[in-house]
Design a protein around this motif. Structure first.
Motif, short mmCIF file in Angstrom:
data_model
loop_
_atom_site.label_atom_id
_atom_site.label_comp_id
_atom_site.label_asym_id
_atom_site.label_seq_id
_atom_site.Cartn_x
_atom_site.Cartn_y
_atom_site.Cartn_z
N LEU A 1 0.84 -1.19 0.00
CA LEU A 1 0.00 0.00 0.00
C LEU A 1 0.88 1.24 0.00
N ASP A 2 0.34 2.31 -0.55
CA ASP A 2 1.06 3.60 -0.45
C ASP A 2 1.39 3.89 1.01
N CYS A 3 0.43 3.62 1.88
CA CYS A 3 0.63 3.99 3.29
C CYS A 3 1.55 3.02 4.03
N ASP A 4 2.10 2.02 3.33
CA ASP A 4 3.22 1.26 3.93
C ASP A 4 4.45 2.15 4.06
N VAL A 5 4.54 3.14 3.18
CA VAL A 5 5.70 4.03 3.17
C VAL A 5 5.20 5.48 3.20
N THR B 1 10.19 -0.49 2.44
CA THR B 1 9.85 -1.80 2.94
C THR B 1 10.19 -2.82 1.86
N VAL B 2 10.61 -3.98 2.30
CA VAL B 2 11.03 -5.01 1.36
C VAL B 2 9.96 -6.08 1.27
N VAL B 3 9.60 -6.44 0.05
CA VAL B 3 8.62 -7.50 -0.17
C VAL B 3 9.29 -8.56 -1.05
N ASP B 4 9.32 -9.78 -0.56
CA ASP B 4 9.94 -10.87 -1.34
C ASP B 4 8.87 -11.72 -2.00
N ILE B 5 9.02 -11.90 -3.31
CA ILE B 5 8.09 -12.72 -4.09
C ILE B 5 8.94 -13.81 -4.73
N GLY B 6 8.82 -15.03 -4.24
CA GLY B 6 9.69 -16.08 -4.76
C GLY B 6 11.14 -15.68 -4.52
N LYS B 7 11.95 -15.75 -5.57
CA LYS B 7 13.35 -15.38 -5.41
C LYS B 7 13.56 -13.89 -5.63
N SER C 1 13.23 -10.03 -4.79
CA SER C 1 13.06 -9.15 -3.63
C SER C 1 12.84 -7.73 -4.14
N LEU C 2 11.79 -7.10 -3.66
CA LEU C 2 11.45 -5.77 -4.12
C LEU C 2 11.56 -4.76 -2.99
N ILE C 3 12.05 -3.57 -3.34
CA ILE C 3 12.06 -2.47 -2.38
C ILE C 3 10.94 -1.52 -2.78
N LEU C 4 10.01 -1.36 -1.87
CA LEU C 4 8.94 -0.38 -2.06
C LEU C 4 9.33 0.82 -1.20
N LEU C 5 9.43 1.98 -1.81
CA LEU C 5 9.87 3.14 -1.02
C LEU C 5 9.19 4.41 -1.49
N ARG C 6 9.34 5.44 -0.67
CA ARG C 6 8.88 6.77 -1.07
C ARG C 6 10.12 7.65 -1.20
N ASP C 7 10.27 8.27 -2.36
CA ASP C 7 11.49 9.04 -2.60
C ASP C 7 11.37 10.46 -2.04
N SER D 1 24.49 -8.19 -4.48
CA SER D 1 24.12 -8.33 -3.07
C SER D 1 22.75 -7.69 -2.80
N ARG D 2 22.04 -8.25 -1.85
CA ARG D 2 20.82 -7.61 -1.37
C ARG D 2 21.18 -6.29 -0.73
N LEU D 3 20.37 -5.26 -1.00
CA LEU D 3 20.64 -3.95 -0.41
C LEU D 3 20.01 -3.84 0.97
N LEU D 4 18.72 -4.11 1.04
CA LEU D 4 18.00 -3.96 2.30
C LEU D 4 17.56 -5.32 2.82
N ASP D 5 17.45 -5.40 4.12
CA ASP D 5 16.92 -6.61 4.75
C ASP D 5 15.39 -6.58 4.67
N ALA D 6 14.80 -7.72 4.95
CA ALA D 6 13.34 -7.80 4.95
C ALA D 6 12.78 -6.86 6.01
N GLY D 7 11.59 -6.36 5.76
CA GLY D 7 10.93 -5.52 6.74
C GLY D 7 11.03 -4.04 6.42
N LYS D 8 10.59 -3.26 7.38
CA LYS D 8 10.51 -1.81 7.15
C LYS D 8 11.77 -1.13 7.65
N THR D 9 12.12 -0.03 6.98
CA THR D 9 13.28 0.73 7.42
C THR D 9 13.13 2.17 6.92
N ILE D 10 14.07 3.00 7.33
CA ILE D 10 14.13 4.38 6.81
C ILE D 10 15.46 4.52 6.11
N VAL D 11 15.43 5.06 4.92
CA VAL D 11 16.68 5.22 4.18
C VAL D 11 16.82 6.66 3.70
#
Lengths: 417, 360
Positions: free
Chosen positions: A50-54, A61-67, A69-75, A92-102
């Protein structure tokens, strides 16, 4: 037409009998699981968040679908971005699973640094001749539709998402889901195939036996019944219910709230159904007494009597009500394990304990989701049993399962299986 | 020690000529607080000084090969003409103040020019004053107070002095004695914290509108004379203006070369040579970091390990929790305001403005 030989999955698709559940292998085999991820989670539009995830710039926030891995973010401009979580250096993976602030996306391995737009900003010790423009993070096709984020990992996303888009934008506008607040989220892993998870959600045949909490507000009759098996009294009640539906739907639409069912379930790429449903009892919300859990209504809603706008996709189900919304996203983990991620949304300014009662808000779908996890695990265990044999769907209350199975097989074939 | 004070018996002593005279001799060094000393100078030729309270002297101290010029406000009374006193705080890393503390002894001669400056009280009888000072900015207003005491003029003075701790209150006992005798002198001490004197009876903190309203209810009727570190004066300026002191009634000391060294009160003026203690809590290391060096550079030089990459505030790799202290940070997008608000900073592009404790 196809550049590959029909796989041995094709035999399973062929074996599906009309009106019956799928052959066991389609639920249980790992090769089918791989094919499902490829077809349904890479080549179709899926809901991932959702938009309001970020809500704020820098939220990610990172969402993994199968192999994948997607970063959903607000720029920094407040725009949503969906980027592949794969460094353009050595992957290499940039972000770990879950929510973060970058502030920037920095690869922890060799500190390659990317702007939130995905552009490579800094790559130490790579020489001045490194072409930064050729090493941006890969972006992903996505659409924010009414605040729900749909992605398609293929370069050729199905165009019939337009129908969903057109319908959803209008229907979700008053709820302002884009600016809602996530009051709660749960991740439940069901021990079952993702299709069993979706099938379970598409019928309410099982509701009265399994979902006492949900049945306070949800009307199982909405998803079909066999008039012959009802007592004359129950049948009269059912007929009264459908008369009421016609009346309510007309009244809602007259007030400017589109309500009638819109379905795109077979002969299509993008699978969805939306309808404004009557809430039973007090009629306001899916709570233990069907009254609203939040006194601050969603978005610009001014009424609690606008029922439950339910929405299905092939990997999600949603309920948008006056006071809150419940959004569930389904992500397959393996042939026999499926993640059900449920989010409870309230108005962004609603304060827990003051405007809404947390337990009242969440208890019905926490209980229902747990009950469903048990049911899906039972189904999957049964599908693994050599004695399993596809059985008939009810032509009254499981017609949507039959449509789902037809669509599933069509889409598999359309992608060469 | 051979200082000839024959001139003190002078009858018609010559007057010190600011245009021509320059040789001073130190006649006394006095410890005022743990890190503040007063240095008293007389004319080598026994000349008499005429100055107004609030003025300063420009010294040429032989600290290195070329010497170092510094201005220091006179803290003594203009009624004592045979010598004048300046009061100097020792500052860690402060080149001149340290040199003075370490080297200046009675008998030493230095070049000096003065008196200079216009930080002078209006000479109108019955003028109500608010003398507002922070840290070693007390010196000119102390001179003004001593002047009023010595002249026996009727005075209506609120003397408000802010310092880091009660132990940093310069002239505390003398001011208390003066206040006991001068009918129109009201004292207000405002330490930032009570470190060193747990039973401090008054308020603590920084000057604020609320505090000034209570301490000086008739502030709008007073001429405000302010001296202290630049941020202190900036705060005083805006607060007093908000409380109704017209601009024309607000006078502040602003001699360019004057340096008021007060780390606790000062977040802007950073004299050359100043260092700050930077503690890396997890590694149990403390470094002296020059004010003009980034924390990351200092850490590297001091063999303290910090993760880092771009070194210019872009990548955010060095992002660290700043437990205490303040820094001047010039980042390039490697940190968000809400991270800064949450106490994070980027050592690679931050210079210390005070002592720091970092969670690294």
């Amino acid at each position: 037409m196809l550049n590959r030989l029909p796989s041995d999955i094709s035999a399973l698709l062929e074996a599906r009998a009309d009106g019956h559940s799928l052959p066991a292998g389609l639920y249980t085999r790992e090769d089918v699981f791989e094919a499902d991820i490829d077809v349904f989670f890479h080549k179709h539009w899926i809901c991932v968040g959702l938009d309001c995830d970020v809500p704020e710039p820098g939220d990610a926030t990172v969402v993994d679908i199968g192999k994948t891995s997607l970063i959903l973010l607000r720029d920094d401009d407040g725009e949503i971005r969906v980027l592949h979580n794969v460094c353009r250096h050595r992957g290499s993976r940039l972000l770990d699973a879950g929510k973060t602030i970058v502030s920037k996306l920095v690869c922890p391995y060799h500190t390659w640094t990317y702007e939130l737009t995905g552009e490579l900003a800094y790559a130490p010790h790579m020489g001045k001749d490194l072409d930064k423009q050729c090493h941006s993070l890969k972006s992903v096709n996505f659409k924010s539709i009414g605040g729900l984020i749909y992605v398609c990992l293929s370069d050729n996303p199905p165009e019939d998402i337009a129908n969903l888009e057109q319908t959803l934008i209008e229907r979700l506008a008053p709820y302002d889901i884009r600016n809602a607040k996530i009051a709660h989220q749960t991740d439940v892993i069901e021990d079952g195939n993702w299709k069993l998870t979706m099938e379970n959600n598409r019928e309410c045949y099982h509701c009265s036996a399994n979902h006492p909490e949900l049945c306070v507000s949800f009307v199982d009759l909405d998803f079909g019944f066999d008039p012959e098996t009802l007592s004359p009294e129950d049948r009269q009640q059912a007929e009264e219910h459908f008369r009421l539906y016609d009346e309510r739907t007309r009244a809602w639409e007259a007030d400017g709230f589109p309500s009638a069912a819109v379905e795109q379930l077979v002969d299509c790429a993008t699978n969805f159904r939306i309808q404004r449903l009557i809430i039973a009892g007090a009629g306001e919300s899916q709570t233990h007494d069907a009254t609203a859990a939040s006194s601050k209504l969603l978005g610009q809603m001014t009424r609690k009597d606008l029922g439950d706008t339910h929405l299905w996709g092939h990997n999600s189900w949603n309920h948008f009500m006056g006071d809150h919304a419940v959004v569930a996203i389904v992500i397959p983990l393996s042939a026999g394990r499926t993640l059900v991620r449920t989010k409870w949304l309230v108005h962004k300014d609603a304060v827990e304990g003051k405007d809404y009662d947390f337990d009242k808000l969440t208890e019905v779908w926490i209980a229902t989701t747990d009950q469903d996890a048990d049911l899906v695990a039972r189904s999957h265990a049964g599908a693994l049993d050599p004695a399993y044999q596809p059985g008939p769907y009810s032509r009254f209350s499981e017609t949507n399962l039959d449509k789902f199975a037809i669509w599933y097989i069509d889409r598999m074939r359309a992608h060469g299986y | 020690m051979g200082i000839e004070f024959t001139q003190i018996q002078r009858v018609h002593a010559d007057i010190w000529d600011p245009e021509r005279d320059e040789m001073l001799v130190c006649v006394d060094v006095h410890q005022e607080t743990h890190d503040v000393r007063s240095f008293t100078f007389a004319s080598v030729e026994g000349k008499c000084f005429k100055f107004d309270a609030g003025q300063y002297f420009l010294f040429d101290f032989p600290t290195g090969s070329d010497g170092e010029a510094r201005c220091y406000s006179i803290s003594s009374s203009p009624h004592r003409g045979n010598a004048f006193t300046v009061t100097v705080k020792r500052v860690p890393g402060g080149k001149v103040s340290n040199w003075l503390h370490d080297n200046m002894v009675p008998g030493m001669t230095v070049k000096g020019q003065g008196p200079l400056g216009h930080f002078i009280r209006p000479k109108v009888a019955g003028t109500k004053l608010l003398l507002l000072s922070g840290g070693s900015g007390i010196t000119p207003v102390m001179s003004i107070t001593r002047d009023l005491a010595d002249s026996c003029e009727p005075a209506d003075i609120v003397f408000l002095h802010a310092a880091r701790t009660p132990l940093d209150l310069i002239f505390r006992s003398e001011l208390s004695c003066l206040a006991a005798r001068m009918k129109g002198l009201r004292l207000q001490f405002l330490p930032e914290t009570v470190v060193g004197e747990r039973a401090w009876p008054g308020l603590t903190g920084r000057i604020s509108s609320e505090f000034l309203k209570l301490a000086v209810p008739d502030i709008a009727e007073r001429i405000v004379m302010c001296c202290g570190p630049a941020p202190f004066m900036a705060a005083a300026r805006s607060i007093t203006a908000a409380l109704g002191v017209p601009k024309s009634n607000y006078i502040e000391e602003s001699f360019d070369a004057a340096v008021i060294d007060e780390p606790g009160l000062d977040v802007e003026a950073q004299p050359a040579g100043k260092t700050h203690q930077v503690e890396f809590a997890k590694q149990k290391r403390t470094l002296e970091v020059p004010f003009d060096q980034t924390v990351l550079t200092a850490a590297k030089r001091g063999s303290v390990r910090l993760p880092s990459s771009c070194s210019n505030g872009m990548c955010g790799t060095c992002k660290s929790k700043l437990v205490s202290g303040s820094v001047e940070m010039n980042h390039n997008g490697g940190i968000r305001q809400r991270e800064i608000d949450a106490g994070m900073f980027l050592p690679c592009c931050s210079k210390p403005l005070s002592d720091l404790v970092i969670d690294r």
